[in-house]
Scaffold this active site. Structure first.
Site, PDB file in Angstrom:
ATOM      1  N   LYS A 268      -5.091  -0.749  16.112  1.00  0.00           N
ATOM      2  CA  LYS A 268      -5.817  -0.202  14.876  1.00  0.00           C
ATOM      3  C   LYS A 268      -7.090   0.549  15.315  1.00  0.00           C
ATOM      4  CE  LYS A 268      -2.811  -1.214  11.525  1.00  0.00           C
ATOM      5  NZ  LYS A 268      -2.029  -0.169  10.852  1.00  0.00           N
TER       6      LYS A 268
ATOM      7  N   ASP B 273      11.343   3.913   4.998  1.00  0.00           N
ATOM      8  CA  ASP B 273      11.065   2.467   5.156  1.00  0.00           C
ATOM      9  C   ASP B 273      12.369   1.645   6.138  1.00  0.00           C
ATOM     10  OD1 ASP B 273       8.690   0.364   3.758  1.00  0.00           O
ATOM     11  OD2 ASP B 273      10.445  -0.562   4.888  1.00  0.00           O
TER      12      ASP B 273
ATOM     13  N   TYR C 276      -2.907  -6.560  17.384  1.00  0.00           N
ATOM     14  CA  TYR C 276      -3.276  -5.677  16.022  1.00  0.00           C
ATOM     15  C   TYR C 276      -4.611  -5.033  15.958  1.00  0.00           C
ATOM     16  CZ  TYR C 276      -3.594  -5.073  11.025  1.00  0.00           C
ATOM     17  OH  TYR C 276      -3.715  -4.368   9.656  1.00  0.00           O
TER      18      TYR C 276
ATOM     19  N   ASN D  26       1.843   5.125   7.629  1.00  0.00           N
ATOM     20  CA  ASN D  26       1.036   3.477   7.152  1.00  0.00           C
ATOM     21  C   ASN D  26       1.825   2.333   7.597  1.00  0.00           C
ATOM     22  OD1 ASN D  26      -0.002   1.886   4.884  1.00  0.00           O
ATOM     23  ND2 ASN D  26       2.209   1.837   3.968  1.00  0.00           N
TER      24      ASN D  26
ATOM     25  N   ILE E  23       1.011  -1.322  -0.168  1.00  0.00           N
ATOM     26  CA  ILE E  23       0.005   0.048   0.220  1.00  0.00           C
ATOM     27  C   ILE E  23       0.832   1.130  -0.073  1.00  0.00           C
ATOM     28  CG2 ILE E  23      -1.533   1.336   1.303  1.00  0.00           C
ATOM     29  CD1 ILE E  23      -2.706  -1.295   2.170  1.00  0.00           C
TER      30      ILE E  23
ATOM     31  N   SER F 267      -7.447  -0.060   9.953  1.00  0.00           N
ATOM     32  CA  SER F 267      -7.684  -1.461   9.488  1.00  0.00           C
ATOM     33  C   SER F 267      -9.208  -1.847   9.593  1.00  0.00           C
ATOM     34  CB  SER F 267      -6.906  -2.459  10.252  1.00  0.00           C
ATOM     35  OG  SER F 267      -7.158  -4.009   9.676  1.00  0.00           O
TER      36      SER F 267
ATOM     37  N   THR G 217      -1.665  -7.168  -1.721  1.00  0.00           N
ATOM     38  CA  THR G 217      -0.361  -6.975  -1.398  1.00  0.00           C
ATOM     39  C   THR G 217       0.624  -7.892  -1.786  1.00  0.00           C
ATOM     40  OG1 THR G 217      -0.206  -7.293   0.832  1.00  0.00           O
ATOM     41  CG2 THR G 217      -0.957  -5.125   0.243  1.00  0.00           C
TER      42      THR G 217
ATOM     43  N   ILE H  93      -6.463  -6.695   1.171  1.00  0.00           N
ATOM     44  CA  ILE H  93      -5.603  -6.068  -0.149  1.00  0.00           C
ATOM     45  C   ILE H  93      -4.790  -7.039  -0.437  1.00  0.00           C
ATOM     46  CG2 ILE H  93      -4.404  -4.104  -0.744  1.00  0.00           C
ATOM     47  CD1 ILE H  93      -7.147  -3.310  -0.028  1.00  0.00           C
TER      48      ILE H  93
END
Length: 265
Positions: A162, A37, A158, A90, A18, A145, A193, A191
């Site tokens: 989120k 990153d 998680y 992100n 993403i 999310s 990815t 998604i």
């Protein structure tokens, strides 16, 4: 073209998935993009690819679990391009082997997930906002999310992290809206990815498709287009919102797909 012309955008987690799609689309629409990153080599490749297309980008190392690294990424952005107008928080991690149900979850993993997924959003905003104030405003975009809104048998940390991102988004929007700083979030569903394609078996992907309202799963660009919208002045009257981009997976009675099959539809 030109929807974010002359804006400077910092995209964290920009080396793949993403983040990569968002960095590319922002650059194509006129932004100067800093790709941040932990995988610096990957970030440098993304920036080089963007520049090869005739747009502007550069890369910087980012460890989203460390405060100083986040500060340095923001300062690098301002030093390189003179300002920061868009911050796309992100970065996110998940580990299904350690992030389990609340009885069995690894508590060190809980702390790690909260640092990387939630605290990094707080810190990114903390360091970017003063620079945005100097230039009369900006747009902060956070990746939440659908796990923030629907529970699971595992990934307790998680989901909680989120959910925190979605609510922290409202706090940032409330506290800094008068400075012309908007803050919104995006809650993706599944998604496709590279991580999803490489790690999820086809049978699992088929289950997601079965319960989507649409007959397919999302692509990274589907989120990237929303990022461009939220970064642009087209969304200048939107703040504190979380866009749920999930193919209609969560909107209906969960028995619909099975009931339709039972009825022979």
């Amino acid at each position: 073209m030109g929807r974010v012309e002359n804006k400077v955008a910092l995209v964290t987690g920009g080396a793949s998935g993403i983040g990569l799609a968002s960095a590319q689309l922002l650059a194509q629409e006129g932004a100067k993009v800093v790709v941040a990153d932990f995988n610096l080599e990957g970030a440098e490749k993304v920036a080089a690819d963007i520049k090869a297309q005739g747009f502007e980008a550069t890369a910087v190392f980012l460890n989203a679990g460390e405060e100083e690294s986040i500060k340095e990424a923001v300062e690098f952005t301002v030093a390189t391009y003179g300002q920061i107008n868009v911050l796309y928080n992100n970065v996110g991690i998940t580990n299904v082997r350690k992030d389990l149900d609340v009885v069995n979850i690894d508590l060190d993993e809980w702390d790690k997930v909260m640092d990387v997924n939630l605290k990094s959003v707080l810190l990114g905003a903390r360091f970017a906002i003063p620079h945005m104030q100097k230039v009369g405003g900006g747009s902060i975009i956070n990746t939440a999310s659908m796990a923030a809104f629907a529970s699971d048998s595992i990934r307790s940390a998680y989901g909680a992290s989120k959910a925190g991102v979605a609510h922290l988004t409202k706090y940032i929007a409330t506290q800094y809206g008068k400075d012309h700083i908007r803050c919104n979030a995006i809650a993706p569903g599944l998604i496709m990815t590279p991580a999803a394609k490489n790690n999820l078996p086809q049978a699992m992907l088929d289950i997601f498709t079965k319960y989507n309202a649409l007959p397919y799963n999302g692509e990274a660009e589907d989120i990237g287009y929303a990022v461009v919208y939220l970064a642009s002045d087209e969304s200048k009257f939107m703040t504190g919102q979380t866009l749920q981009i999930e193919g209609g997976h969560y909107m209906a009675n969960p028995t619909i797909a099975d009931l339709n099959a039972l009825a022979g539809k």
